[in-house]
Design a protein around this motif. Structure first.
Motif, mmCIF file in Angstrom:
data_model
loop_
_atom_site.group_PDB
_atom_site.id
_atom_site.type_symbol
_atom_site.label_atom_id
_atom_site.label_comp_id
_atom_site.label_asym_id
_atom_site.label_seq_id
_atom_site.Cartn_x
_atom_site.Cartn_y
_atom_site.Cartn_z
ATOM 1 N N GLY A 1 -0.953 -1.383 2.972
ATOM 2 C CA GLY A 1 0.369 -2.012 2.826
ATOM 3 C C GLY A 1 0.205 -3.512 2.710
ATOM 4 O O GLY A 1 -0.826 -4.007 2.257
ATOM 5 N N GLY A 2 1.224 -4.227 3.136
ATOM 6 C CA GLY A 2 1.163 -5.686 3.120
ATOM 7 C C GLY A 2 0.937 -6.223 1.718
ATOM 8 O O GLY A 2 1.535 -5.753 0.755
ATOM 9 N N ILE A 3 0.051 -7.194 1.643
ATOM 10 C CA ILE A 3 -0.223 -7.840 0.352
ATOM 11 C C ILE A 3 -0.636 -6.797 -0.693
ATOM 12 O O ILE A 3 -0.262 -6.892 -1.861
ATOM 13 C CB ILE A 3 -1.320 -8.925 0.543
ATOM 14 N N HIS A 4 -1.382 -5.754 -0.260
ATOM 15 C CA HIS A 4 -1.852 -4.749 -1.224
ATOM 16 C C HIS A 4 -0.686 -3.990 -1.864
ATOM 17 O O HIS A 4 -0.726 -3.668 -3.049
ATOM 18 C CB HIS A 4 -2.812 -3.766 -0.550
ATOM 19 N N ALA A 5 0.343 -3.687 -1.084
ATOM 20 C CA ALA A 5 1.499 -2.969 -1.631
ATOM 21 C C ALA A 5 2.201 -3.837 -2.674
ATOM 22 O O ALA A 5 2.543 -3.371 -3.769
ATOM 23 C CB ALA A 5 2.464 -2.608 -0.499
ATOM 24 N N THR A 6 2.394 -5.099 -2.351
ATOM 25 C CA THR A 6 3.047 -5.992 -3.319
ATOM 26 C C THR A 6 2.157 -6.191 -4.544
ATOM 27 O O THR A 6 2.652 -6.318 -5.666
ATOM 28 C CB THR A 6 3.401 -7.337 -2.654
ATOM 29 N N THR A 7 0.839 -6.206 -4.331
ATOM 30 C CA THR A 7 -0.076 -6.332 -5.471
ATOM 31 C C THR A 7 0.117 -5.162 -6.441
ATOM 32 O O THR A 7 0.221 -5.368 -7.657
ATOM 33 C CB THR A 7 -1.534 -6.396 -4.968
ATOM 34 N N ARG A 8 0.217 -3.946 -5.914
ATOM 35 C CA ARG A 8 0.442 -2.788 -6.800
ATOM 36 C C ARG A 8 1.742 -2.959 -7.582
ATOM 37 O O ARG A 8 1.791 -2.746 -8.793
ATOM 38 C CB ARG A 8 0.492 -1.480 -5.984
ATOM 39 N N MET A 9 2.806 -3.366 -6.875
ATOM 40 C CA MET A 9 4.113 -3.477 -7.537
ATOM 41 C C MET A 9 4.145 -4.643 -8.529
ATOM 42 O O MET A 9 4.833 -4.581 -9.545
ATOM 43 C CB MET A 9 5.216 -3.618 -6.478
ATOM 44 N N THR A 10 3.365 -5.696 -8.243
ATOM 45 C CA THR A 10 3.331 -6.844 -9.157
ATOM 46 C C THR A 10 2.477 -6.524 -10.387
ATOM 47 O O THR A 10 2.809 -6.926 -11.507
ATOM 48 C CB THR A 10 2.798 -8.095 -8.420
ATOM 49 N N ARG A 11 1.406 -5.754 -10.187
ATOM 50 C CA ARG A 11 0.565 -5.374 -11.331
ATOM 51 C C ARG A 11 1.333 -4.486 -12.307
ATOM 52 O O ARG A 11 1.187 -4.619 -13.514
ATOM 53 C CB ARG A 11 -0.689 -4.638 -10.840
ATOM 54 N N THR A 12 2.145 -3.574 -11.778
ATOM 55 C CA THR A 12 2.831 -2.627 -12.672
ATOM 56 C C THR A 12 4.093 -3.222 -13.299
ATOM 57 O O THR A 12 4.561 -2.728 -14.320
ATOM 58 C CB THR A 12 3.187 -1.316 -11.935
ATOM 59 N N ALA A 13 4.660 -4.256 -12.722
ATOM 60 C CA ALA A 13 5.881 -4.855 -13.293
ATOM 61 C C ALA A 13 5.553 -5.568 -14.605
ATOM 62 O O ALA A 13 4.497 -6.181 -14.735
ATOM 63 C CB ALA A 13 6.482 -5.855 -12.301
ATOM 64 N N THR A 14 6.478 -5.490 -15.559
ATOM 65 C CA THR A 14 6.300 -6.266 -16.791
ATOM 66 C C THR A 14 6.656 -7.718 -16.509
ATOM 67 O O THR A 14 7.306 -8.036 -15.505
ATOM 68 C CB THR A 14 7.226 -5.761 -17.909
ATOM 69 N N GLU A 15 6.233 -8.594 -17.435
ATOM 70 C CA GLU A 15 6.565 -10.008 -17.262
ATOM 71 C C GLU A 15 8.080 -10.201 -17.206
ATOM 72 O O GLU A 15 8.584 -10.956 -16.367
ATOM 73 C CB GLU A 15 5.943 -10.819 -18.410
#
Ligand code: ZN
Length: 419
Positions: free
Chosen positions: A115-129
């Motif tokens: 979780g934590g930073i890793h969870a946001t990393t997953r969601m930020t990687r998959t989001a489009t610009e």
């Protein structure tokens, strides 16, 4: 051309003018340079005149027909607030972790469970610009509504070259499309990504050899930040990354001594960082070293509150001669807020700053922490016309009535964006 704006009769016009350059320390942090029955003339996005209403009437009465007149009788007027530490350009939300923490999990438990930073990393990687631009715009609008007209923004939820660049490009796009000034920081060293677990040195090499050169070449960041913390990056790794950034012209910042004492404040002084962040567990020696080198302490009392930790020793730092700035640390895990007024209140309540010091820490010293003090952070002729008119009468009342948004109107570069 937009009309000039003439704000008149402010009960308190807090200008923060001072003959000394550079970040304010000790007594200078209380020097707000208040003008009673104050007046300011804004034109072409710039502050053209500051003084008493009587003084400005001598020059500007002849031009009053062409201006929009704002009667600020009974109101406090200040520079736009500056937030020098945010992680604003992220994907998704983590309200479930808030619940987990209240059920007993620690920040590091959540991080180790993916979780934590890793969870946001997953969601930020998959989001489009475009999706990131949309989500970040909402947060920037909320900052403006709370009187903030300049923010720093960090990458660090990509942890791979492509996504780090995506976050920085989102901020560059919003700098052009949104009224907010966004000052970008590269923070590839926000965490070690899960795919590099056990190969931390390889990730440090990736940052130094592949990420930093591209970020610098594309001119996507002004600062280079590292999370120096037990279990994240060691002081040695942090120093390597910050020194490598300096070779590319990126100014060091450092998340230091947040969870464990780890010589982070000392390192900030050693590498010549413009600021060190968090500092909940900073040592006496580290505080002394920061004072000697003029490193700004960027303190984040909302994060301490949210994690139910004791806040940084803000009072001790100011008395030791460290210039202090404050910030929301706006991020999806440990401080999901855009309210700098709340942070100002908390700086008084939990770190024992005075109301005057707290306001200086949220304006002029905050601008210094992101090297923007020549443009924002005080009301002086030639600076950007970034101004907040509050529904309270004086700065003491602003800090005293806490948990309430007292913003009435906000002008960014002379254009009304709130109210
Ligand atoms: Zn942070």
């Amino acid at each position: 051309m937009t009309k000039p704006i003439w704000i008149k009769h402010a009960a308190q016009l807090v200008t923060l003018q001072h003959e000394l350059a550079g970040p304010r320390i000790k007594e200078a942090m209380s020097h707000l340079a208040i003008i009673e029955d104050g007046s300011v003339w804004l034109e072409d996005g710039i502050i053209q005149a500051v003084g008493t209403t009587k003084e400005l009437e001598e020059t500007y009465t002849a031009r009053s027909d062409e201006a929009e007149i704002v009667d600020a009788t009974g109101h406090l007027v200040t520079p736009g607030l500056v937030d020098p530490h945010t992680h604003v350009a992220f994907g998704g939300s983590r309200e479930r972790e808030f619940e987990m923490r209240l059920e007993g999990a620690t920040y590091m438990d959540i991080m180790n469970a993916g979780g934590g930073i890793h969870a946001t990393t997953r969601m930020t990687r998959t989001a489009t610009e475009d999706e990131l631009v949309r989500q970040t715009t909402k947060r920037l609008d909320s900052f403006l509504a709370h009187g903030v007209t300049t923010v720093e923004g960090k990458s660090g939820y990509g942890l791979d070259l492509e996504t780090e660049l995506k976050q920085l490009r989102v901020m560059k796009r919003l700098q052009a499309e949104h009224p907010m000034d966004i000052v970008p920081t590269f923070m590839g060293a926000h965490a070690v990504p899960t795919e590099y677990k056990g190969r931390e040195e390889e990730y440090v090499d990736l940052i130094i050899n592949e990420m930093l050169p591209v970020v610098a070449k594309e001119n996507l960041a002004k600062f280079n930040d590292v999370f120096c913390e037990v279990g994240v990056f060691t002081p040695e790794q942090s120093e390597r990354i910050l020194e490598a950034g300096k070779l590319h012209g990126l100014v060091p910042k450092i998340h230091a001594d947040e969870i464990e004492p780890y010589q982070g404040a000392e390192l900030a002084a050693k590498v010549g960082a413009v600021s060190a962040e968090h500092l909940l567990k900073a040592s006496d020696e580290g505080i002394q070293a920061m004072a000697e080198q003029g490193v700004i302490a960027c303190l984040l009392p909302a994060t301490a509150l949210y994690l139910r930790e004791t806040a940084a020793r803000g009072r001790v730092m100011i008395d030791a001669g460290v210039p202090v700035a404050i910030s929301t640390d706006c991020n999806p895990g440990s401080s999901p807020t855009t309210s700098m007024p709340l942070v100002m209140n908390l700086a008084c309540i939990s770190m024992r700053l005075t109301p005057a010091e707290s306001l200086c820490a949220a304006t002029y010293n905050a601008a210094c922490a992101i090297q923007m003090e020549d443009k924002v952070g005080s009301l002086e002729v030639g600076k950007q016309a970034d101004i907040v008119l509050w529904s309270v009468q004086n700065y003491q009342e602003l800090q005293y009535l806490f948990g309430v948004n007292h913003v009435q109107s906000v002008w960014k570069k002379g254009v009304k964006v709130v109210g």
